[in-house]
Write an enzyme that holds these catalytic residues in place. Structure first.
Site, PDB file in Angstrom:
ATOM      1  CG  ASP A 150      -9.723   7.695   6.488  1.00  0.00           C
ATOM      2  OD1 ASP A 150      -8.637   7.669   5.924  1.00  0.00           O
ATOM      3  OD2 ASP A 150      -9.934   7.953   7.733  1.00  0.00           O
TER       4      ASP A 150
ATOM      5  NE  ARG B  53     -10.644  -1.035   4.044  1.00  0.00           N
ATOM      6  CZ  ARG B  53     -11.237  -1.652   5.334  1.00  0.00           C
ATOM      7  NH1 ARG B  53     -12.427  -1.818   5.356  1.00  0.00           N
ATOM      8  NH2 ARG B  53     -10.692  -1.000   6.320  1.00  0.00           N
TER       9      ARG B  53
ATOM     10  CG  ASP C 241      -5.352   7.954   4.684  1.00  0.00           C
ATOM     11  OD1 ASP C 241      -6.361   8.848   3.843  1.00  0.00           O
ATOM     12  OD2 ASP C 241      -5.571   7.146   5.393  1.00  0.00           O
TER      13      ASP C 241
ATOM     14  CG  ASP D 296      -1.848   5.323   4.929  1.00  0.00           C
ATOM     15  OD1 ASP D 296      -1.745   4.229   5.684  1.00  0.00           O
ATOM     16  OD2 ASP D 296      -2.757   5.739   4.369  1.00  0.00           O
TER      17      ASP D 296
ATOM     18  CE  LYS E 135      -6.546   8.849   7.883  1.00  0.00           C
ATOM     19  NZ  LYS E 135      -7.061   7.893   8.768  1.00  0.00           N
TER      20      LYS E 135
ATOM     21  CE  LYS F 147      -3.183   2.534   2.910  1.00  0.00           C
ATOM     22  NZ  LYS F 147      -3.878   2.683   4.145  1.00  0.00           N
TER      23      LYS F 147
HETATM   24  N1  BES Z   1      -3.962   4.738   6.982  1.00  0.00           N
HETATM   25  C1  BES Z   1      -5.145   4.532   7.925  1.00  0.00           C
HETATM   26  C2  BES Z   1      -4.910   3.681   8.946  1.00  0.00           C
HETATM   27  C3  BES Z   1      -3.958   3.950   9.878  1.00  0.00           C
HETATM   28  C4  BES Z   1      -4.473   4.605  11.181  1.00  0.00           C
HETATM   29  C5  BES Z   1      -2.713   3.886   9.774  1.00  0.00           C
HETATM   30  C6  BES Z   1      -3.918   5.085  12.006  1.00  0.00           C
HETATM   31  C7  BES Z   1      -1.917   4.264  10.882  1.00  0.00           C
HETATM   32  C8  BES Z   1      -2.138   4.883  12.062  1.00  0.00           C
HETATM   33  C9  BES Z   1      -6.449   3.804   6.795  1.00  0.00           C
HETATM   34  O1  BES Z   1      -6.485   4.391   5.573  1.00  0.00           O
HETATM   35  C10 BES Z   1      -7.907   4.119   7.705  1.00  0.00           C
HETATM   36  O2  BES Z   1      -7.751   5.345   7.457  1.00  0.00           O
HETATM   37  N2  BES Z   1      -8.366   3.400   8.130  1.00  0.00           N
HETATM   38  C11 BES Z   1      -9.579   3.458   8.862  1.00  0.00           C
HETATM   39  C12 BES Z   1     -10.582   2.564   8.250  1.00  0.00           C
HETATM   40  C13 BES Z   1     -12.062   2.796   8.531  1.00  0.00           C
HETATM   41  C14 BES Z   1     -12.337   4.132   7.862  1.00  0.00           C
HETATM   42  C15 BES Z   1     -12.827   1.716   8.288  1.00  0.00           C
HETATM   43  C16 BES Z   1      -9.384   3.240  10.233  1.00  0.00           C
HETATM   44  O3  BES Z   1      -8.618   2.476  10.616  1.00  0.00           O
HETATM   45  O4  BES Z   1     -10.107   4.369  10.868  1.00  0.00           O
HETATM   46 ZN    ZN Z   2      -4.674   4.760   4.810  1.00  0.00          ZN
HETATM   47 MN    MN Z   3      -7.603   6.058   5.351  1.00  0.00          MN
END
Ligand code: BES
Ligand code: ZN
Ligand code: MN
Length: 499
Positions: free
Chosen positions: A345, A349, A268, A286, A275, A263
């Protein structure tokens, strides 16, 4: 910084690093240093409660009778627990001790403890690994106070009974350490500099080392039908890219490759599902999964690994914009499956869905392993100690678990299953890109599994908790980015897929 391996000789300048084990005490070099200094070490030991426990350090500055500027005695712990990892940490402890000092030279003279697991040449090589990983610094963007942040060390020497063998062992370790440092550099780079375009350019520059590198732009990806990946990058001013790296080192050139997919979200923001400010900080990292794949491919090429390997990374920037993807959009992936994007967000995936499919259809690999800073939920579950592992294949999982233990990048397996998969049902498309409130790391993995072909051994590593660290916590990692992933993947390859 110059690394030397040399036969044992008198240390006449700089820091002289020797070892002691718990219980039996000073190892021969330390005993020699003690004798030359008129018993300075033996006298200092009770004063600082030094017993040779792992992690302890005793330092004698400017000792009489010795030409070295200081003696550093490292506690190596119990001999039977002294392995390659402990050797790396010991060396890093000595390097940490010199932080802020004016010392230009350091010489390690660590004898093999009786009953220790690691001996001679291998011990010297792993002291060098610890040194290389711990002397890393990322100072490209400082214009002031550089001397505070830079190591003054110029010459680093490892004394050993068999310098030729030590140099040979280092020859296998150094490429891997350099791969880790490359991954760290990429993760540390700020997102205004490291766009998907710049990231792709940096990978192209690695073609010199024998890697074959191809870069696909948006037009090519559109032709391939990569609507999931492209949707994520659609709100960005910078073009999305898919970078494909190939290393063909196997004796049989046509042997199916091992495949790594990363990835690479260069920043992000969350997209329109923006966010909050505090959660956005650090999201330059990210792309840690992509960085690990690049670092691994570089390591394999530099050490001329006897394996065919491919690396595929999806590089995008997730931004809010008038052109950005909306929550409620439906996109079509390269696999033909459609996805209702309910949260922009949950973008990683979507990127991986197309990158995974591409890697499997084009290369028909032996297995595919993806790495991604995928969910905050994995941090809640495992913190910063373990990466999360999800898989459809016990053998590949167990091999990775063992590789991770051996190199200090441990992974913990979490479950997959039908009941979790159901949480991805969409009202109008083949699936939605989020599950419910619970089991967030599992539903993300479940989503990825829908893009894994029948019978394809697959592992997903959620590295959101281990790709970077907020304060300096880990003994071998002095920077924000960790370079996590290069060592475990390289070890997996060298243990099982070469020759
Ligand atoms: N890049 C983030 C995940 C992340 C969070 C990495 C904190 C490192 C530290 C990912 O793209 C994301 O935002 N995931 C969301 C998914 C949710 C919206 C289903 C999450 O984990 O909140
Ligand atoms: Zn992400
Ligand atoms: Mn995200």
């Amino acid at each position: 910084m110059q690394f030397n391996f040399a036969a044992v000789t008198a240390v006449n300048s700089g820091a002289w690093v020797v070892g002691a084990v718990e219980g039996t005490g000073l190892l021969p070099a330390a005993a020699k240093a003690d004798k030359l200094s008129g018993g300075a070490i033996a006298r200092a030991m009770p004063l600082c409660q030094f017993t040779g426990k792992s992690g302890q350090v005793l330092e004698v500055l400017a000792p009489a009778g010795v030409k070295a500027s200081r003696i550093i005695v490292l506690g190596l712990g119990k001999p039977e627990r002294f392995d390659t990892g402990a050797a790396e940490v010991a060396a890093a402890t000595a390097i940490g001790r010199l932080k802020g000092s004016a010392e230009k030279e350091i010489t390690f003279e660590i004898d093999t403890p009786k009953g220790g697991k690691v001996r001679g040449a291998i011990l010297a090589a792993h002291l060098a690994v610890g040194t290389r990983l711990k002397t890393y610094a990322f100072n490209q963007y400082r214009t002031k106070d550089l001397s505070e942040h830079e190591s003054k060390l110029e010459k680093i020497t490892f004394l050993t009974g068999d310098p030729v063998a030590a140099r040979k062992a280092w020859g296998r370790c150094e490429p891997v350490a350099n791969g880790v440092l490359l991954a760290r550099d990429l993760v540390n780079e700020p997102p205004n500099v490291l766009s998907p375009v710049e990231f792709a350019n940096r990978v192209k520059a690695l073609a010199k080392t024998g890697l074959k590198v191809e870069v696909l732009g948006e037009a090519q990806m559109k032709k391939l039908g990569m609507g999931a990946l492209l949707g994520v990058g659609q709100g960005s001013e910078r073009e999305s890219h898919l970078v494909v790296m190939q290393w063909n080192g196997a004796r049989k050139k046509t042997a199916p490759p091992v495949a790594f997919v990363g990835k690479g979200v260069c920043f992000d923001s969350g997209g329109l599902s923006l966010k909050p400010g505090a959660s956005m900080m650090g999201m330059k990292g990210d792309m840690g999964g992509a960085a690990a794949v690049v670092g691994t491919m570089r390591a394999l090429a530099l050490r001329k690994a006897k394996v065919n390997a491919v690396g595929v990374i999806g590089l995008v920037e997730n931004m809010p914009d008038g052109k950005a993807q909306r929550p409620d959009d439906v996109v079509k992936s390269m696999s033909g499956q459609t996805v209702e994007v309910l949260n922009t967000d949950a973008e990683g995936r979507l990127v991986l869905a197309d990158a995974l499919w591409y890697a499997q259809t084009r290369f028909k690999p032996k297995f595919v392993i993806d790495l991604a800073t995928l969910t905050g939920a994995i941090l809640v579950a495992l913190g910063a100690e373990y990466a999360g592992l999800f898989s459809n294949d016990d053998r590949l999982s167990n091999r990775l678990i063992e590789a991770g233990k051996a190199v200090g990048e441990p992974v913990w397996r979490l479950p997959l299953g039908k009941a979790y998969d159901k949480l991805l049902r969409s009202k109008i498309a083949d699936m939605k890109n989020i599950g419910g409130q619970q089991a967030g790391a599992i539903t993300a993995a479940q989503f990825l599994q829908r893009f894994v072909k029948d019978k394809m051994p697959w592992v997903h590593l959620d590295i959101a908790g281990v790709a970077w660290q907020d304060s300096e916590q880990k003994p071998l990692i002095p920077s924000w980015s960790t370079g996590w992933g290069v060592r475990i993947l390289d070890r997996l390859v060298s243990d099982h897929y070469e020759g």
